[in-house]
Write a protein that holds these residues in place. Structure first.
Motif: not given
Length: 143
Positions: A121-143
């Motif tokens: 996802y960090s490689q293909r997202n069109s807005h250059n969101v860094a892996l670190k940010t994506i991982s943080k978002m994944a950690y915060m994700f509410e089910w």
């Protein structure tokens, strides 16, 4: 039938692609029959995408207003194409949709917790969101 789809997922997980596919499948891409509401739309200028975290609250409000107008006009298919990491982020959309008689479907796009997918996802997202940010978002994700 009036339908709302609330998409949830990490940047680069394919939410926008999924939204386009839904429109094609459910209403044959007829632009009078659908609206995709994405806060990202407000960050586009003539020369491209310019993210500004200070504009996020304003642009989220504009996106919600656009969504409410579409439901008020009884657009048959309305899709919310945002990350929606926390439940409170999409709750207003859900409440308005229910109040106006729309069937609502929450869809989680992609694999949130898989580290290898986060790399993709960090490689293909069109807005250059860094892996670190994506991982943080994944950690915060509410089910």
């Amino acid at each position: 039938m009036k339908q709302v789809f609330i998409l949830r997922g990490l940047p680069g997980s394919g939410k926008s692609y999924y939204a386009q596919q839904l429109c094609q499948e459910l209403v044959n891409g007829d632009e009078d029959q659908f609206l995709i509401c994405s806060t990202d739309d407000y960050f586009y200028q003539d020369d491209g995408y310019h993210f500004d975290k200070f504009k996020l609250p304003e642009y989220h409000s504009l996106n919600l207003s656009r969504f409410v107008r579409a439901l008020g006009q009884e657009v048959p298919l309305v899709i919310v194409d945002n990350t929606n990491i926390k439940k409170w982020e999409f709750l207003p959309y859900l409440e308005v949709a229910h109040a106006l008689g729309y069937q609502v479907k929450e869809v989680i796009v992609g694999d949130i917790k898989d580290k290898s997918m986060q790399h993709l996802y960090s490689q293909r997202n069109s807005h250059n969101v860094a892996l670190k940010t994506i991982s943080k978002m994944a950690y915060m994700f509410e089910w």
